[in-house]
Write a protein that holds these residues in place. Sequence first.
Motif, PDB file in Angstrom:
ATOM      1  N   THR A  83      -3.315   9.366   6.145  1.00 23.00           N
ATOM      2  CA  THR A  83      -2.094   8.727   5.784  1.00 23.00           C
ATOM      3  C   THR A  83      -2.279   7.122   6.064  1.00 23.00           C
ATOM      4  OG1 THR A  83      -1.499   8.906   7.838  1.00 23.00           O
ATOM      5  CG2 THR A  83      -0.978  11.165   5.966  1.00 23.00           C
ATOM      6  N   GLN A  84      -2.623   6.593   6.685  1.00 22.44           N
ATOM      7  CA  GLN A  84      -2.600   5.179   6.631  1.00 22.44           C
ATOM      8  C   GLN A  84      -4.160   4.574   7.372  1.00 22.44           C
ATOM      9  OE1 GLN A  84       0.874   4.243   9.056  1.00 22.44           O
ATOM     10  NE2 GLN A  84       1.174   2.444   8.522  1.00 22.44           N
ATOM     11  N   ASN A 115      -4.787   3.749  -4.160  1.00 25.51           N
ATOM     12  CA  ASN A 115      -3.483   3.762  -3.714  1.00 25.51           C
ATOM     13  C   ASN A 115      -3.813   5.796  -3.657  1.00 25.51           C
ATOM     14  OD1 ASN A 115      -0.752   4.270  -4.455  1.00 25.51           O
ATOM     15  ND2 ASN A 115      -1.204   5.119  -6.489  1.00 25.51           N
ATOM     16  N   ARG A 116      -4.402   5.511  -2.595  1.00 28.14           N
ATOM     17  CA  ARG A 116      -4.222   6.837  -0.999  1.00 28.14           C
ATOM     18  C   ARG A 116      -4.026   7.268  -0.455  1.00 28.14           C
ATOM     19  NH1 ARG A 116      -9.154  10.742  -2.808  1.00 28.14           N
ATOM     20  NH2 ARG A 116     -10.030   9.357  -4.738  1.00 28.14           N
ATOM     21  N   TYR A 117      -3.947   5.516   0.666  1.00 30.71           N
ATOM     22  CA  TYR A 117      -3.036   5.841   1.763  1.00 30.71           C
ATOM     23  C   TYR A 117      -2.117   4.300   1.621  1.00 30.71           C
ATOM     24  CZ  TYR A 117      -8.038   7.589   1.648  1.00 30.71           C
ATOM     25  OH  TYR A 117      -8.805   8.033   2.457  1.00 30.71           O
ATOM     26  N   ASN A 118      -0.953   4.601   2.694  1.00 28.59           N
ATOM     27  CA  ASN A 118      -0.382   3.568   2.975  1.00 28.59           C
ATOM     28  C   ASN A 118      -1.245   1.951   3.999  1.00 28.59           C
ATOM     29  OD1 ASN A 118       2.058   4.508   1.491  1.00 28.59           O
ATOM     30  ND2 ASN A 118       2.127   5.811   3.693  1.00 28.59           N
ATOM     31  N   ALA A 143     -10.490   5.525  -6.090  1.00 28.75           N
ATOM     32  CA  ALA A 143      -9.892   5.611  -6.548  1.00 28.75           C
ATOM     33  C   ALA A 143     -10.253   6.310  -7.887  1.00 28.75           C
ATOM     34  CB  ALA A 143      -9.168   4.537  -7.616  1.00 28.75           C
ATOM     35  N   PRO A 198      -0.838  10.395  -9.052  1.00 28.01           N
ATOM     36  CA  PRO A 198       0.226  10.360  -8.370  1.00 28.01           C
ATOM     37  C   PRO A 198       1.384  10.773 -10.228  1.00 28.01           C
ATOM     38  CG  PRO A 198      -1.470   8.301  -7.683  1.00 28.01           C
ATOM     39  CD  PRO A 198      -1.649   9.565  -8.637  1.00 28.01           C
ATOM     40  N   THR A 258       4.907   8.532  -0.027  1.00 32.86           N
ATOM     41  CA  THR A 258       4.474   9.406  -1.045  1.00 32.86           C
ATOM     42  C   THR A 258       5.017   9.614  -2.082  1.00 32.86           C
ATOM     43  OG1 THR A 258       2.924   9.034   1.203  1.00 32.86           O
ATOM     44  CG2 THR A 258       1.866  10.074  -0.714  1.00 32.86           C
ATOM     45  N   THR A 269       3.296   9.565  -5.330  1.00 32.60           N
ATOM     46  CA  THR A 269       3.794   7.732  -5.759  1.00 32.60           C
ATOM     47  C   THR A 269       1.647   7.335  -5.387  1.00 32.60           C
ATOM     48  OG1 THR A 269       3.974   7.325  -3.885  1.00 32.60           O
ATOM     49  CG2 THR A 269       5.953   6.883  -5.006  1.00 32.60           C
ATOM     50  N   LYS A 270       0.904   8.117  -4.441  1.00 35.06           N
ATOM     51  CA  LYS A 270      -0.292   8.708  -4.646  1.00 35.06           C
ATOM     52  C   LYS A 270      -1.118   9.119  -4.193  1.00 35.06           C
ATOM     53  CE  LYS A 270       1.520   5.280  -0.517  1.00 35.06           C
ATOM     54  NZ  LYS A 270       0.785   3.396  -1.154  1.00 35.06           N
TER      55      LYS A 270
END
Length: 277
Positions: A65-66, A122-125, A164, A196, A223, A235-236
Amino acid sequence: MGKSTRLEVIYHNGEADGVRTIMRHLSPIKAYVIPRQYLTEAKLLTGVNNPGVYFLVNDETGALTQIYIGQTRNGISRLDSHNAKKDFWNKAILFLADSEHFTLNILSGLEEYAIQKAIDANRYNVDNKTVPQYKISEYDLPIVEEIYEEIEFVMAALGYRMNAAPSSGGQKIFSTSRRGIIAHGSYAGETFDVFPDSEIDLSTPVHIASYNLKRSAMLADGTIIKREDGRYRLTKVVSFKSPSGASDFVLGGSTNGWREWRDSGGRTLSDLYRTGQ
């Protein structure tokens, strides 16, 4: 079928999720996977003081997640300050080689390249606040790209896709629109990526408790966001280990993702991959 790639994995403390070294055949780069609780123990390994780049990740919920990406000239010792100052991570993955292969220019270029790739995916924070303002020379770029390709492969082998997800083009896109919830994604054989802008039906709980917790966590970290029309959307890119896991998360309840996800011609995943049509 693409070319074969051979990886060798050493499990240093005899645990499948413990300290590991991963090596690709004939590559000078070694990847070290180090759970945070084994950081001191891992300092005894050979080669961990070489220069390279590293990824700090949070995958405590079962999915990454991060992430934070940095470079190190002193190998594992660079993680000491992160151990004291950064709380989010539970695992570090270091890609290290000797200074002949990881010169300062290559390190700086690779760090910049990897951070930008993670943001674009744009998969993780991505915990990096800024992308380094380093200009990769035309001479170094092919080397940086080649090294990153190896890093991307090893990270994917660990279950962390860094590329991506496609929204169009060669890969087939699947959708669901049950109960007015519209979501899109792609199937890669071992994972199903939900894109997303896909909508999430938070009014219907998932039959799996951990997915409800995951929804709550994603709502808290942005997310999942609430639109002005009251609907919730991603959003991801969010990856799942099965099509049914993806449709459960999106729609709630208990679903059959093999029947739920359909291509533009109305064919289900089952039609395409289980009956061979």
